[in-house]
Design a protein around this motif. Sequence first.
Motif, PDB file in Angstrom:
ATOM      1  N   GLY A 300     -32.938  10.502 -10.755  1.00  0.00           N
ATOM      2  CA  GLY A 300     -32.554  11.761 -10.126  1.00  0.00           C
ATOM      3  C   GLY A 300     -33.297  12.928 -10.742  1.00  0.00           C
ATOM      4  N   PHE A 301     -33.242  14.076 -10.069  1.00  0.00           N
ATOM      5  CA  PHE A 301     -33.839  15.291 -10.625  1.00  0.00           C
ATOM      6  C   PHE A 301     -33.124  16.515 -10.071  1.00  0.00           C
ATOM      7  CE2 PHE A 301     -36.496  14.418  -6.859  1.00  0.00           C
ATOM      8  CZ  PHE A 301     -36.535  15.659  -6.230  1.00  0.00           C
ATOM      9  N   GLY A 302     -33.264  17.619 -10.800  1.00  0.00           N
ATOM     10  CA  GLY A 302     -32.706  18.891 -10.373  1.00  0.00           C
ATOM     11  C   GLY A 302     -33.766  19.735  -9.695  1.00  0.00           C
ATOM     12  N   TYR A 303     -33.352  20.541  -8.734  1.00  0.00           N
ATOM     13  CA  TYR A 303     -34.335  21.304  -7.974  1.00  0.00           C
ATOM     14  C   TYR A 303     -33.798  22.663  -7.567  1.00  0.00           C
ATOM     15  CZ  TYR A 303     -31.670  20.504  -3.671  1.00  0.00           C
ATOM     16  OH  TYR A 303     -30.678  20.506  -2.707  1.00  0.00           O
ATOM     17  N   VAL A 304     -34.714  23.553  -7.247  1.00  0.00           N
ATOM     18  CA  VAL A 304     -34.479  24.725  -6.412  1.00  0.00           C
ATOM     19  C   VAL A 304     -35.498  24.640  -5.293  1.00  0.00           C
ATOM     20  CG1 VAL A 304     -33.512  26.196  -8.216  1.00  0.00           C
ATOM     21  CG2 VAL A 304     -35.986  26.159  -7.852  1.00  0.00           C
ATOM     22  N   GLY A 305     -35.288  25.416  -4.235  1.00  0.00           N
ATOM     23  CA  GLY A 305     -36.124  25.282  -3.046  1.00  0.00           C
ATOM     24  C   GLY A 305     -37.613  25.400  -3.307  1.00  0.00           C
ATOM     25  N   GLU A 306     -37.982  26.337  -4.184  1.00  0.00           N
ATOM     26  CA  GLU A 306     -39.395  26.540  -4.473  1.00  0.00           C
ATOM     27  C   GLU A 306     -40.019  25.284  -5.063  1.00  0.00           C
ATOM     28  OE1 GLU A 306     -41.700  29.580  -4.445  1.00  0.00           O
ATOM     29  OE2 GLU A 306     -40.398  29.550  -2.711  1.00  0.00           O
ATOM     30  N   LEU A 307     -39.304  24.617  -5.949  1.00  0.00           N
ATOM     31  CA  LEU A 307     -39.820  23.408  -6.581  1.00  0.00           C
ATOM     32  C   LEU A 307     -40.188  22.365  -5.526  1.00  0.00           C
ATOM     33  CD1 LEU A 307     -38.252  21.677  -9.685  1.00  0.00           C
ATOM     34  CD2 LEU A 307     -38.728  20.340  -7.642  1.00  0.00           C
ATOM     35  N   CYS A 308     -39.311  22.187  -4.548  1.00  0.00           N
ATOM     36  CA  CYS A 308     -39.563  21.204  -3.499  1.00  0.00           C
ATOM     37  C   CYS A 308     -40.789  21.575  -2.670  1.00  0.00           C
ATOM     38  CB  CYS A 308     -38.335  21.072  -2.600  1.00  0.00           C
ATOM     39  SG  CYS A 308     -36.872  20.483  -3.468  1.00  0.00           S
ATOM     40  N   ARG A 309     -40.950  22.856  -2.402  1.00  0.00           N
ATOM     41  CA  ARG A 309     -42.114  23.282  -1.618  1.00  0.00           C
ATOM     42  C   ARG A 309     -43.404  23.036  -2.389  1.00  0.00           C
ATOM     43  NH1 ARG A 309     -45.105  27.722  -1.071  1.00  0.00           N
ATOM     44  NH2 ARG A 309     -43.832  28.940  -2.526  1.00  0.00           N
ATOM     45  N   TYR A 310     -43.384  23.294  -3.699  1.00  0.00           N
ATOM     46  CA  TYR A 310     -44.571  23.035  -4.513  1.00  0.00           C
ATOM     47  C   TYR A 310     -44.939  21.548  -4.481  1.00  0.00           C
ATOM     48  CZ  TYR A 310     -43.891  27.700  -6.557  1.00  0.00           C
ATOM     49  OH  TYR A 310     -43.743  29.050  -6.750  1.00  0.00           O
ATOM     50  N   LEU A 311     -43.943  20.682  -4.519  1.00  0.00           N
ATOM     51  CA  LEU A 311     -44.220  19.244  -4.480  1.00  0.00           C
ATOM     52  C   LEU A 311     -44.785  18.832  -3.116  1.00  0.00           C
ATOM     53  CD1 LEU A 311     -41.092  17.853  -6.371  1.00  0.00           C
ATOM     54  CD2 LEU A 311     -43.429  18.082  -7.247  1.00  0.00           C
ATOM     55  N   LEU A 312     -44.258  19.428  -2.062  1.00  0.00           N
ATOM     56  CA  LEU A 312     -44.782  19.112  -0.727  1.00  0.00           C
ATOM     57  C   LEU A 312     -46.212  19.605  -0.541  1.00  0.00           C
ATOM     58  CD1 LEU A 312     -41.922  19.700   1.869  1.00  0.00           C
ATOM     59  CD2 LEU A 312     -43.138  17.566   1.395  1.00  0.00           C
ATOM     60  N   ASN A 313     -46.561  20.686  -1.224  1.00  0.00           N
ATOM     61  CA  ASN A 313     -47.909  21.233  -1.094  1.00  0.00           C
ATOM     62  C   ASN A 313     -48.970  20.384  -1.793  1.00  0.00           C
ATOM     63  OD1 ASN A 313     -47.128  23.408   0.450  1.00  0.00           O
ATOM     64  ND2 ASN A 313     -46.969  24.831  -1.266  1.00  0.00           N
ATOM     65  N   ARG A 314     -48.543  19.457  -2.642  1.00  0.00           N
ATOM     66  CA  ARG A 314     -49.505  18.563  -3.299  1.00  0.00           C
ATOM     67  C   ARG A 314     -50.081  17.603  -2.260  1.00  0.00           C
ATOM     68  NH1 ARG A 314     -51.555  19.521  -8.022  1.00  0.00           N
ATOM     69  NH2 ARG A 314     -51.697  17.298  -8.426  1.00  0.00           N
ATOM     70  N   PRO A 315     -51.338  17.203  -2.412  1.00  0.00           N
ATOM     71  CA  PRO A 315     -51.922  16.241  -1.457  1.00  0.00           C
ATOM     72  C   PRO A 315     -51.091  14.958  -1.411  1.00  0.00           C
ATOM     73  CG  PRO A 315     -53.610  17.175  -2.889  1.00  0.00           C
ATOM     74  CD  PRO A 315     -52.302  17.630  -3.437  1.00  0.00           C
ATOM     75  N   PRO A 316     -50.822  14.455  -0.222  1.00  0.00           N
ATOM     76  CA  PRO A 316     -50.038  13.217  -0.109  1.00  0.00           C
ATOM     77  C   PRO A 316     -50.713  12.050  -0.838  1.00  0.00           C
ATOM     78  CG  PRO A 316     -50.239  14.301   2.016  1.00  0.00           C
ATOM     79  CD  PRO A 316     -51.179  15.016   1.094  1.00  0.00           C
ATOM     80  N   GLN A 317     -49.887  11.189  -1.436  1.00  0.00           N
ATOM     81  CA  GLN A 317     -50.357   9.995  -2.122  1.00  0.00           C
ATOM     82  C   GLN A 317     -49.761   8.759  -1.453  1.00  0.00           C
ATOM     83  OE1 GLN A 317     -52.587  10.337  -4.747  1.00  0.00           O
ATOM     84  NE2 GLN A 317     -52.465  12.536  -4.271  1.00  0.00           N
ATOM     85  N   ASP A 318     -50.455   7.641  -1.575  1.00  0.00           N
ATOM     86  CA  ASP A 318     -49.980   6.418  -0.937  1.00  0.00           C
ATOM     87  C   ASP A 318     -48.630   5.960  -1.476  1.00  0.00           C
ATOM     88  OD1 ASP A 318     -52.259   6.340   0.616  1.00  0.00           O
ATOM     89  OD2 ASP A 318     -53.345   4.977  -0.730  1.00  0.00           O
ATOM     90  N   ASP A 319     -48.359   6.295  -2.748  1.00  0.00           N
ATOM     91  CA  ASP A 319     -47.129   5.819  -3.371  1.00  0.00           C
ATOM     92  C   ASP A 319     -46.047   6.897  -3.452  1.00  0.00           C
ATOM     93  OD1 ASP A 319     -48.330   7.434  -5.238  1.00  0.00           O
ATOM     94  OD2 ASP A 319     -48.023   6.060  -6.939  1.00  0.00           O
ATOM     95  N   ASP A 320     -46.137   7.940  -2.626  1.00  0.00           N
ATOM     96  CA  ASP A 320     -45.143   9.021  -2.680  1.00  0.00           C
ATOM     97  C   ASP A 320     -43.716   8.488  -2.563  1.00  0.00           C
ATOM     98  OD1 ASP A 320     -46.728  11.222  -3.148  1.00  0.00           O
ATOM     99  OD2 ASP A 320     -47.003  11.709  -1.028  1.00  0.00           O
TER     100      ASP A 320
END
Length: 606
Positions: A300-320
């Motif tokens: 598990g992990f803790g988040y705020v909305g900005e954190l999730c957007r930053y992760l989505l902005n990373r280039p997709p990986q095959d093992d996401d």
Amino acid sequence: MSTDRIHLGQVIKQTPRLAARIPNFIKAGRILNPLRHHTSLGSVIENSARRYADNPAIFYQDRRYSYKEFNAQANRVAHFLLQKGVKKGDVVALFMENRPEFLFCAVGIAKVGGVAALINTSQTGKVLSHSINLVKPVLAIVAEELVEPIEAVRGELELPADAYYFMADTDTLRDFGQEPDNYQNLARIVAALSTENPPTTATVTKSDFLFYIYTSGTTGMPKASITNHERWLAAHAGFGHVVSGMRPDDVFYLTLPLYHATGLLVCWGAIVAGPAAVVIRRRFSASEFWKDIHHYRCTGFGYVGELCRYLLNRPPQDDDADNPVRMMIGNGLRPTIWKEFRQRFAVDNIYEFYASSEGNVAFLNVFNMDNTIGFGGGNIALVKYDKETEQPVRNADGYLVPADDGEPGLLLGKITKATPFVGYTQKEKTEAALLRNVFTQGDVYFNTGDLIRHIGCRHYQFVDRTGDTFRWKGENVSTTELESILSSHPHIEEAVVYGVQIPNTDGRAGMAAITPCIPESEIDFKALLAFMRKELPPYAVPVFLRLRQQMETTGTFKYKKTDLKSDGFDVNKVSDPLYVWLPGTDTYALLTLPIHQAIQNGEYRY
């Protein structure tokens, strides 16, 4: 009407999952039993250390601490405080970034009945000195990484010269580091003290104050909201047992700051319910996030909305989607990215919540629905809100008007014996957060300052913030505070601050309309930005500037912000000179049409 409506059938489908968690509900009930007066943060940790002594409690870099070791080090801090004469209700300022020593100190302070003032590590200058002096601490624990901002304001702090204690940025159980002049080395002092549980833990009650957590609120300098042990226990039981069902074999990744309620109360409080292990990271890194998740096998992990957007902005990986995560706990995940995030990273359980450090309103996404801050709010009211006047709407009798179903309304929390509002250390700030005679004479409600809407089956969706506060980078930004600091600059006569939306970002970026005392051609924009970065936390530094010859005010000399907010940073609408702080630069640059278009197209990452 929202397309995210939740229907009864969706809720019913989730009941078998919740029924399986009945034993957890019973555990939570025991913790929150009002007759168990002496349950506290300290007693919870002591119980975990007794029953799960060798279970991992903290991972940090290459370090590992069991619950027994964690409790022992917190006890050493507690015995030090007792030697210093710290007693129940005394305040200890804790100024430290995310690391194990933060938890050692916070729990040690709690065990003697002290109150830990959790200073925001982004604070500098006037804001920092205000926050510390506000709560009148008897001593301060200052981390090595934050000595410099403390030294810059030390002459303004109302603390004795011998009340500063240093915590090295090392593995302090093995390396005490070297304290600067005028500091005492806390790690060296506590190393010789007892690891036994202090007798004071048993004297701490649920109603005793535990933390001061700072919030910008809607006006003025930071306010210290009061968190008592009961509030921490509610988060501990609610999120740890009822919502997430945390287990001893869970490992939870935490990059959110521990000085925030989301990190310390919600996420870490839930972790201790397992009792599970927390992986502490000093600060969030999008490039290292999933590497850490795999390395520590985090569930598990803790988040705020900005954190999730930053992760989505990373280039997709095959093992996401190939990761061990089964849950995430946090707030601010916007409906526009919710389903995309869940699908790309294959997260089964998104435990979104809504709450505030000081408020009496909470929603939990206990049914694991999409696009909702959750279920609950038995004490709430949603009322119509006029964005032009920035006031709730009143009818001919002077009472507030309930919002229609599905309509965004101002969220209020009725203050009752069961849902009290503890408030702030300053009584006038507490009173300012209240609305009286809302629906009947004599009733009292807490004004959250947030607009939300009902989307069915007592589930709600966050819409926006109101008034003189906006949210950026996961932080609440007080416009009044910024205006005061900007106006102290020798070349700025007046400043009006507000939030503006940048496409594809969460929250609102800061924008300041300023009236300079010198010609535009003489303004040193690099120096101006350097001043702001010195005096303000990073998230509060305005991204945009608008130069105005004169500010418009109302008859009571309040600034007219509605038109400014509407204009935003649109060069096609604004005739005043506009400037922007572009990512990776150290000055404000003239906002031209091509730059404006590039921002609109998402070519600059905010």
